[in-house]
Design a protein around this motif. Structure first.
Motif, PDB file in Angstrom:
ATOM      1  N   HIS A 166     -14.366  73.296 -38.370  1.00  0.00           N
ATOM      2  CA  HIS A 166     -15.118  74.516 -38.650  1.00  0.00           C
ATOM      3  C   HIS A 166     -14.861  74.892 -40.102  1.00  0.00           C
ATOM      4  N   CYS A 201     -19.011  80.751 -39.623  1.00  0.00           N
ATOM      5  CA  CYS A 201     -18.608  79.361 -39.713  1.00  0.00           C
ATOM      6  C   CYS A 201     -19.633  78.660 -40.596  1.00  0.00           C
ATOM      7  N   GLU A 203     -19.702  75.313 -41.224  1.00  0.00           N
ATOM      8  CA  GLU A 203     -19.737  73.865 -40.977  1.00  0.00           C
ATOM      9  C   GLU A 203     -20.386  73.689 -39.613  1.00  0.00           C
ATOM     10  N   CYS A 205     -20.990  72.959 -36.161  1.00  0.00           N
ATOM     11  CA  CYS A 205     -19.923  72.542 -35.250  1.00  0.00           C
ATOM     12  C   CYS A 205     -20.390  72.441 -33.806  1.00  0.00           C
ATOM     13  N   HIS A 209     -23.248  77.051 -33.063  1.00  0.00           N
ATOM     14  CA  HIS A 209     -22.681  77.223 -34.408  1.00  0.00           C
ATOM     15  C   HIS A 209     -23.165  78.508 -35.084  1.00  0.00           C
ATOM     16  N   MET A 212     -21.322  81.659 -34.406  1.00  0.00           N
ATOM     17  CA  MET A 212     -19.875  81.685 -34.636  1.00  0.00           C
ATOM     18  C   MET A 212     -19.574  82.583 -35.838  1.00  0.00           C
TER      19      MET A 212
HETATM   20 CU   LIG Z   1     -17.806  76.368 -36.281  1.00  0.00          CU
END
Ligand SMILES: [Cu+2]
Length: 230
Positions: A166, A201, A203, A205, A209, A212
């Motif tokens: 992450h 976040c 990245e 994931c 996502h 997040m």
């Molecule tokens: Cu993430």
């Protein structure tokens, strides 16, 4: 007209929300924004000089029946040498101007391994997992998706992840810093200012996502102490 219509989806896709990295609310974020503006300013300067020379050359050395159209044809050897020196030395100077603060700031801000953590400050453990952030304080206070920070302090985040990679990002304060499986790292945020900020976040994931996200509340030192001892 057709070309303009083609541009519309690109404008929509580019997203017109505020660019919060350019409105920094911490010393860390301000250093990052400074590098963006420095690079952008020098880029504009280079662009202006190149466009000026381009237009000047196109007009001054345009083709006429009376002469050949090789601009350098009109320069003597000394002028050619000086030109070559100028377009070698000036870019080197510009790169040095960008490199000095970039290296200084990158060195200061780079995340480090736990063992290399250098500074004193408020230590907070940040644990990421699909699809949630957990923040744990020295007092064992624990909260999901809400990070409370004391204003004006040095914040030392210990980043880890329970599953995939992450990336911790609070555009107005600091980031993006990857949380990597089995490799806890330490990342600092210097002197955050009071306020409420959005974190996310950064990245990709997994399927959730985009959800997040977390909230960062920067409060006074006193409110912070009350919060973590609550
Ligand atoms: Cu993430």
């Amino acid at each position: 007209m057709k070309k303009i219509r083609l541009l519309i989806p690109f404008l929509l896709l580019s997203g017109c929300s505020n660019i919060t990295v350019l409105n920094p609310k911490s010393a860390t974020g301000k250093d990052q924004a400074f590098l963006i503006w420095l690079g952008f300013g020098i880029m504009l300067l280079v662009l202006a000089v190149v466009l000026f020379l381009l237009v000047r050359t196109v007009i001054m050395y345009r083709y006429t029946k009376a002469r050949e159209h090789d601009p350098t044809h009109y320069l003597d050897d000394k002028q050619k040498r000086n030109l070559q020196l100028a377009w070698t030395i000036i870019p080197v100077i510009l790169l040095v101007i960008i490199a000095i603060p970039s290296i200084r700031i990158a060195y200061h801000q780079s995340p480090v391994a736990e063992a290399d953590s250098r500074h004193e400050g408020e230590h907070i453990h940040v644990s990421a997992k699909q699809f949630q952030w957990t923040f744990t304080y020295d007092t064992d206070k624990k909260e999901n998706n809400l990070l409370v920070l004391p204003e004006g302090e040095t914040i030392i985040l210990h980043l880890s992840t329970e599953d995939v990679i992450h990336s911790f990002w609070v555009p107005e304060l600091a980031g993006k810093v990857d949380a990597i499986p089995n490799k806890p790292i330490v990342y600092e945020i210097d002197h955050p200012e009071k306020g409420i900020y959005k974190g996310k976040c950064a990245e990709y994931c997994g399927i959730q996502h985009a959800n997040m996200t977390f909230t960062v509340k920067v409060v006074s030192k006193e409110e912070y102490e009350n919060y973590i001892n609550d």
